[in-house]
Scaffold this motif. Structure first.
Motif, PDB file in Angstrom:
ATOM      1  N   ALA A 175       0.836  -1.200   0.000  1.00 41.92           N
ATOM      2  CA  ALA A 175       0.000   0.000   0.000  1.00 41.92           C
ATOM      3  C   ALA A 175       0.875   1.257   0.000  1.00 41.92           C
ATOM      4  O   ALA A 175       0.503   2.286  -0.553  1.00 41.92           O
ATOM      5  N   VAL A 176       2.027   1.173   0.621  1.00 37.96           N
ATOM      6  CA  VAL A 176       2.949   2.313   0.681  1.00 37.96           C
ATOM      7  C   VAL A 176       4.292   1.859   0.131  1.00 37.96           C
ATOM      8  O   VAL A 176       4.832   0.842   0.557  1.00 37.96           O
ATOM      9  N   ARG A 177       4.805   2.613  -0.832  1.00 34.96           N
ATOM     10  CA  ARG A 177       6.144   2.311  -1.353  1.00 34.96           C
ATOM     11  C   ARG A 177       7.153   2.989  -0.428  1.00 34.96           C
ATOM     12  O   ARG A 177       7.537   4.135  -0.621  1.00 34.96           O
ATOM     13  N   GLN A 178       7.524   2.270   0.605  1.00 32.01           N
ATOM     14  CA  GLN A 178       8.327   2.832   1.687  1.00 32.01           C
ATOM     15  C   GLN A 178       9.646   3.411   1.195  1.00 32.01           C
ATOM     16  O   GLN A 178      10.077   4.455   1.673  1.00 32.01           O
ATOM     17  N   GLU A 179      10.285   2.756   0.217  1.00 28.08           N
ATOM     18  CA  GLU A 179      11.570   3.282  -0.270  1.00 28.08           C
ATOM     19  C   GLU A 179      11.390   4.662  -0.901  1.00 28.08           C
ATOM     20  O   GLU A 179      12.238   5.550  -0.744  1.00 28.08           O
ATOM     21  N   LEU A 180      10.276   4.875  -1.601  1.00 24.57           N
ATOM     22  CA  LEU A 180       9.996   6.181  -2.206  1.00 24.57           C
ATOM     23  C   LEU A 180       9.716   7.218  -1.121  1.00 24.57           C
ATOM     24  O   LEU A 180      10.238   8.343  -1.182  1.00 24.57           O
ATOM     25  N   VAL A 181       8.934   6.854  -0.125  1.00 21.65           N
ATOM     26  CA  VAL A 181       8.626   7.772   0.974  1.00 21.65           C
ATOM     27  C   VAL A 181       9.906   8.172   1.695  1.00 21.65           C
ATOM     28  O   VAL A 181      10.129   9.362   1.985  1.00 21.65           O
ATOM     29  N   ASP A 182      10.765   7.203   1.981  1.00 22.06           N
ATOM     30  CA  ASP A 182      12.026   7.488   2.680  1.00 22.06           C
ATOM     31  C   ASP A 182      12.918   8.424   1.854  1.00 22.06           C
ATOM     32  O   ASP A 182      13.518   9.367   2.394  1.00 22.06           O
ATOM     33  N   ARG A 183      12.991   8.158   0.535  1.00 29.75           N
ATOM     34  CA  ARG A 183      13.824   9.000  -0.337  1.00 29.75           C
ATOM     35  C   ARG A 183      13.294  10.440  -0.371  1.00 29.75           C
ATOM     36  O   ARG A 183      14.063  11.403  -0.272  1.00 29.75           O
ATOM     37  N   LEU A 184      11.971  10.598  -0.495  1.00 34.65           N
ATOM     38  CA  LEU A 184      11.393  11.945  -0.528  1.00 34.65           C
ATOM     39  C   LEU A 184      11.570  12.665   0.804  1.00 34.65           C
ATOM     40  O   LEU A 184      11.870  13.866   0.832  1.00 34.65           O
ATOM     41  N   ARG A 185      11.410  11.955   1.912  1.00 29.62           N
ATOM     42  CA  ARG A 185      11.644  12.577   3.232  1.00 29.62           C
ATOM     43  C   ARG A 185      13.071  13.070   3.358  1.00 29.62           C
ATOM     44  O   ARG A 185      13.326  14.160   3.875  1.00 29.62           O
ATOM     45  N   GLU A 186      13.994  12.264   2.878  1.00 30.22           N
ATOM     46  CA  GLU A 186      15.407  12.636   2.943  1.00 30.22           C
ATOM     47  C   GLU A 186      15.682  13.875   2.092  1.00 30.22           C
ATOM     48  O   GLU A 186      16.386  14.794   2.516  1.00 30.22           O
ATOM     49  N   GLN A 187      15.098  13.909   0.885  1.00 33.75           N
ATOM     50  CA  GLN A 187      15.283  15.063   0.008  1.00 33.75           C
ATOM     51  C   GLN A 187      14.675  16.325   0.622  1.00 33.75           C
ATOM     52  O   GLN A 187      15.275  17.403   0.543  1.00 33.75           O
ATOM     53  N   ILE A 188      13.503  16.211   1.206  1.00 31.28           N
ATOM     54  CA  ILE A 188      12.855  17.372   1.828  1.00 31.28           C
ATOM     55  C   ILE A 188      13.689  17.861   3.005  1.00 31.28           C
ATOM     56  O   ILE A 188      13.920  19.069   3.160  1.00 31.28           O
ATOM     57  N   ALA A 189      14.160  16.927   3.833  1.00 28.98           N
ATOM     58  CA  ALA A 189      14.953  17.293   5.011  1.00 28.98           C
ATOM     59  C   ALA A 189      16.269  17.966   4.616  1.00 28.98           C
ATOM     60  O   ALA A 189      16.716  18.913   5.283  1.00 28.98           O
ATOM     61  N   SER A 190      16.866  17.517   3.518  1.00 25.70           N
ATOM     62  CA  SER A 190      18.151  18.085   3.110  1.00 25.70           C
ATOM     63  C   SER A 190      17.987  19.319   2.221  1.00 25.70           C
ATOM     64  O   SER A 190      18.968  19.975   1.877  1.00 25.70           O
ATOM     65  N   GLY A 191      16.737  19.619   1.817  1.00 29.23           N
ATOM     66  CA  GLY A 191      16.489  20.791   0.974  1.00 29.23           C
ATOM     67  C   GLY A 191      16.775  20.555  -0.493  1.00 29.23           C
ATOM     68  O   GLY A 191      16.866  21.509  -1.269  1.00 29.23           O
ATOM     69  N   THR A 192      16.909  19.296  -0.898  1.00 34.48           N
ATOM     70  CA  THR A 192      17.212  19.005  -2.300  1.00 34.48           C
ATOM     71  C   THR A 192      15.980  18.586  -3.103  1.00 34.48           C
ATOM     72  O   THR A 192      16.092  18.333  -4.300  1.00 34.48           O
ATOM     73  N   TYR A 193      14.829  18.526  -2.462  1.00 32.57           N
ATOM     74  CA  TYR A 193      13.607  18.136  -3.174  1.00 32.57           C
ATOM     75  C   TYR A 193      13.160  19.276  -4.061  1.00 32.57           C
ATOM     76  O   TYR A 193      13.000  20.396  -3.626  1.00 32.57           O
TER      77      TYR A 193
END
Length: 98
Positions: free
Chosen positions: A63-81
């Protein structure tokens, strides 16, 4: 128009049908039709089989593509999203034109 509903409405008919099917019925003829009736039959269309196949395949997809969620969270946190405005606009355009 009033309909009278009682606890035994139609019960006699149900019992008659039940008894006519089970009286003297062996294991082999229990599900066979009563004289004059046709046997029950169910046909599944090609579309129905395809839907069943798709439903089974969907059960295997998380139901949740966890690897995608983790990657997007990391990008948002680092300001690279970065948001691709053109891709969003193109998707909206396609959605509205279809």
């Amino acid at each position: 128009m009033a309909v009278k509903i009682t606890p035994y409405n139609g019960m006699a008919e149900l019992l008659r049908l039940y008894n006519s099917r089970t009286r003297g019925a062996g294991a082999s003829d229990y599900n066979s039709p009563v004289a004059g009736e046709q046997a029950d039959r169910a046909d599944i269309s090609t579309r129905g089989r395809a839907l069943a196949t798709f439903r089974a395949a969907l059960q295997e997809v998380p139901a949740v593509r966890q690897e995608l969620v983790d990657r997007l969270r990391e990008q948002i946190a680092s300001g690279t999203y970065r948001i691709d405005c053109r891709a969003i606009a193109g998707g909206l355009k396609e959605e509205l034109l279809d």
